[in-house]
Motif scaffolding. Structure first.
Motif, short mmCIF file in Angstrom:
data_model
loop_
_atom_site.label_atom_id
_atom_site.label_comp_id
_atom_site.label_asym_id
_atom_site.label_seq_id
_atom_site.Cartn_x
_atom_site.Cartn_y
_atom_site.Cartn_z
N MET A 1 0.59 -1.28 -0.05
CA MET A 1 0.25 0.31 0.17
C MET A 1 0.74 1.20 -0.06
SD MET A 1 -3.41 -0.84 2.69
CE MET A 1 -3.91 0.66 2.61
N LEU A 2 1.98 1.30 1.03
CA LEU A 2 2.93 2.37 1.05
C LEU A 2 3.17 2.95 -0.55
CD1 LEU A 2 4.03 1.90 4.61
CD2 LEU A 2 2.42 3.24 3.77
N ASP A 3 4.20 1.42 -1.28
CA ASP A 3 4.72 1.56 -2.41
C ASP A 3 3.91 2.05 -3.45
OD1 ASP A 3 6.41 0.38 -0.95
OD2 ASP A 3 6.36 -1.23 -1.85
N SER A 4 2.43 2.75 -3.10
CA SER A 4 1.95 2.98 -4.25
C SER A 4 1.20 4.49 -4.34
CB SER A 4 0.45 2.70 -4.58
OG SER A 4 -0.66 2.17 -3.03
N TRP A 5 1.79 4.84 -3.53
CA TRP A 5 1.08 6.44 -3.13
C TRP A 5 2.19 7.70 -3.25
CZ3 TRP A 5 -2.93 8.34 -1.54
CH2 TRP A 5 -4.01 7.12 -0.40
N PRO A 6 3.16 7.59 -4.11
CA PRO A 6 3.84 8.44 -4.71
C PRO A 6 3.79 7.88 -6.05
CG PRO A 6 5.55 6.85 -3.15
CD PRO A 6 3.85 6.32 -3.27
N ARG A 7 3.04 7.20 -7.33
CA ARG A 7 2.57 7.22 -8.03
C ARG A 7 1.00 7.97 -7.95
NH1 ARG A 7 4.44 1.24 -7.78
NH2 ARG A 7 2.01 1.00 -7.58
N VAL A 8 0.12 7.74 -7.18
CA VAL A 8 -0.88 8.66 -7.03
C VAL A 8 -1.22 9.92 -7.11
CG1 VAL A 8 -2.85 8.68 -5.69
CG2 VAL A 8 -2.23 6.13 -6.28
N VAL A 9 -0.12 10.76 -5.87
CA VAL A 9 0.40 11.90 -5.79
C VAL A 9 1.28 12.77 -7.92
CG1 VAL A 9 2.09 13.71 -4.54
CG2 VAL A 9 0.79 11.77 -3.59
N GLU A 10 1.71 11.60 -7.79
CA GLU A 10 2.41 12.19 -9.71
C GLU A 10 1.44 12.22 -10.05
OE1 GLU A 10 6.26 10.40 -12.33
OE2 GLU A 10 5.19 9.07 -10.07
N THR A 53 -6.30 3.80 -8.50
CA THR A 53 -5.78 4.20 -7.12
C THR A 53 -6.55 2.76 -6.44
OG1 THR A 53 -5.01 6.05 -7.03
CG2 THR A 53 -5.27 5.20 -5.13
N THR A 54 -7.52 2.92 -6.18
CA THR A 54 -8.33 1.49 -6.19
C THR A 54 -7.76 0.55 -6.47
OG1 THR A 54 -10.51 3.42 -5.94
CG2 THR A 54 -10.95 1.28 -5.55
N THR A 55 -7.90 0.05 -7.71
CA THR A 55 -7.17 -1.21 -7.91
C THR A 55 -5.54 -1.06 -7.91
OG1 THR A 55 -8.43 -0.56 -10.55
CG2 THR A 55 -6.31 -2.77 -9.78
N GLU A 56 -4.60 -0.36 -7.31
CA GLU A 56 -3.61 -0.87 -6.48
C GLU A 56 -3.43 -1.29 -5.34
OE1 GLU A 56 0.45 -1.03 -7.22
OE2 GLU A 56 -1.00 -0.75 -9.02
N LEU A 57 -4.42 -0.12 -5.03
CA LEU A 57 -4.59 -0.16 -3.17
C LEU A 57 -5.53 -1.92 -2.72
CD1 LEU A 57 -5.96 3.35 -1.94
CD2 LEU A 57 -3.84 2.04 -1.67
N ARG A 58 -5.99 -2.47 -3.70
CA ARG A 58 -6.27 -3.52 -3.88
C ARG A 58 -5.84 -4.40 -3.87
NH1 ARG A 58 -10.12 -3.34 -7.76
NH2 ARG A 58 -12.25 -1.91 -5.65
N HIS A 59 -4.84 -4.74 -4.83
CA HIS A 59 -3.71 -5.15 -5.44
C HIS A 59 -2.62 -5.40 -3.93
CE1 HIS A 59 -5.01 -6.74 -8.85
NE2 HIS A 59 -5.23 -5.59 -9.55
N SER A 60 -3.15 -4.08 -3.92
CA SER A 60 -1.56 -3.60 -2.31
C SER A 60 -2.34 -4.74 -1.92
CB SER A 60 -1.62 -2.47 -2.35
OG SER A 60 -0.86 -1.83 -2.79
N ALA A 61 -3.50 -4.80 -1.43
CA ALA A 61 -3.95 -5.05 0.29
C ALA A 61 -3.85 -6.53 -0.10
CB ALA A 61 -5.33 -4.72 0.87
N VAL A 62 -3.99 -7.06 -1.16
CA VAL A 62 -4.28 -8.63 -1.72
C VAL A 62 -2.57 -9.01 -1.06
CG1 VAL A 62 -4.57 -10.86 -3.39
CG2 VAL A 62 -6.23 -8.86 -2.76
N GLN A 63 -1.89 -8.34 -1.66
CA GLN A 63 -1.00 -8.70 -0.97
C GLN A 63 -0.52 -8.89 0.39
OE1 GLN A 63 2.53 -6.21 -3.97
NE2 GLN A 63 4.30 -7.57 -2.87
N LEU A 64 -0.44 -7.50 0.36
CA LEU A 64 0.04 -7.44 1.84
C LEU A 64 -0.72 -8.03 2.91
CD1 LEU A 64 1.15 -5.86 4.26
CD2 LEU A 64 -0.51 -4.30 4.55
N LEU A 65 -2.25 -9.26 2.61
CA LEU A 65 -2.28 -10.06 3.11
C LEU A 65 -2.06 -11.52 3.03
CD1 LEU A 65 -6.17 -9.26 2.69
CD2 LEU A 65 -5.01 -9.58 4.88
N GLY A 66 -1.17 -11.72 1.83
CA GLY A 66 -0.82 -12.82 1.49
C GLY A 66 0.51 -12.34 2.43
#
Length: 207
Positions: A1-10, A53-66
């Motif tokens: 999740m934290l890795d996706s925030w720089p891309r969103v801000v950009e 961003t939602t898709t990225e967050l969802r993938h990040s959440a799934v990855q984080l849960l894994g």
């Protein structure tokens, strides 16, 4: 999740700069419809950015849960390994205590056997000394005791003959028809054995 925030801000920053440049270039005071188009494009770009961003967050959440599941599984494996090591250490401690108890028991039995052997040796030495003393006393008594007299040889008159019978014997050593023969035989036996001859007296003085 934290890795996706720089891309969103950009992405948001890029969209804002594009809108500002378009408004400045088109002179918003003169070209109103163009500004509205730009704002609509900005809203659409924002929606796309939100979806991305939602898709990225969802993938990040799934990855984080894994990753959390993997970490949990790793932690459980570590705990199981630690439990196995603890159980093995407990078994080794129990085995070591058992070996120490057996060694102590063997040492105790060895000490008891050693004490019993020493006691048996002392008892044997004492009995041997007592036996030697008894033998010495017996030898001294035998030296001072008078020599034992061998059993006498008796000449006994029976109904029709004479018998030579040792004093300690159950059967006659000889049977003779005359007293003289019996006495002669009794003297021979007495002389050989160092005994005395005893002749049974008779009333008629028969020979």
């Amino acid at each position: 999740m934290l890795d996706s925030w720089p891309r969103v801000v950009e992405m948001f920053a890029r969209a804002g700069l594009q809108a500002e440049r378009a408004v400045f270039d088109a002179n918003l005071l003169v070209l109103g419809p163009l500004a509205l188009d730009l704002w609509r494009d900005l809203v659409l770009e924002g929606a796309r950015v939100t979806d991305a961003t939602t898709t990225e967050l969802r993938h990040s959440a799934v990855q984080l849960l894994g990753e959390l599941d993997n970490e949990k599984a790793a932690r459980e494996r570590t705990e199981q390994q630690r439990d196995r090591e603890r159980a093995r250490a407990e078994r080794e401690r129990t085995d070591r205590q058992t070996v120490e108890r057996e060694r102590d028991e063997q040492r105790r039995r060895a000490d008891e056997e050693h004490r019993a052997r020493l006691q048996a040796e002392h008892t044997t030495e004492r009995l041997e000394r007592e036996l030697a003393q008894v033998r010495e006393r017996a030898a001294a008594a035998s030296e001072h005791a008078p020599a034992s007299q061998p059993p006498a040889v008796n000449v006994v008159h029976r109904d029709e003959d004479w018998a030579v019978v040792r004093e300690d014997a159950k059967r006659a050593s000889g049977v003779f028809s005359t007293k003289r023969e019996a006495v002669q035989r009794a003297k021979e036996i007495a002389r050989r054995e160092g005994a005395e001859v005893q002749i049974e007296p008779t009333d008629n003085g028969s020979r």
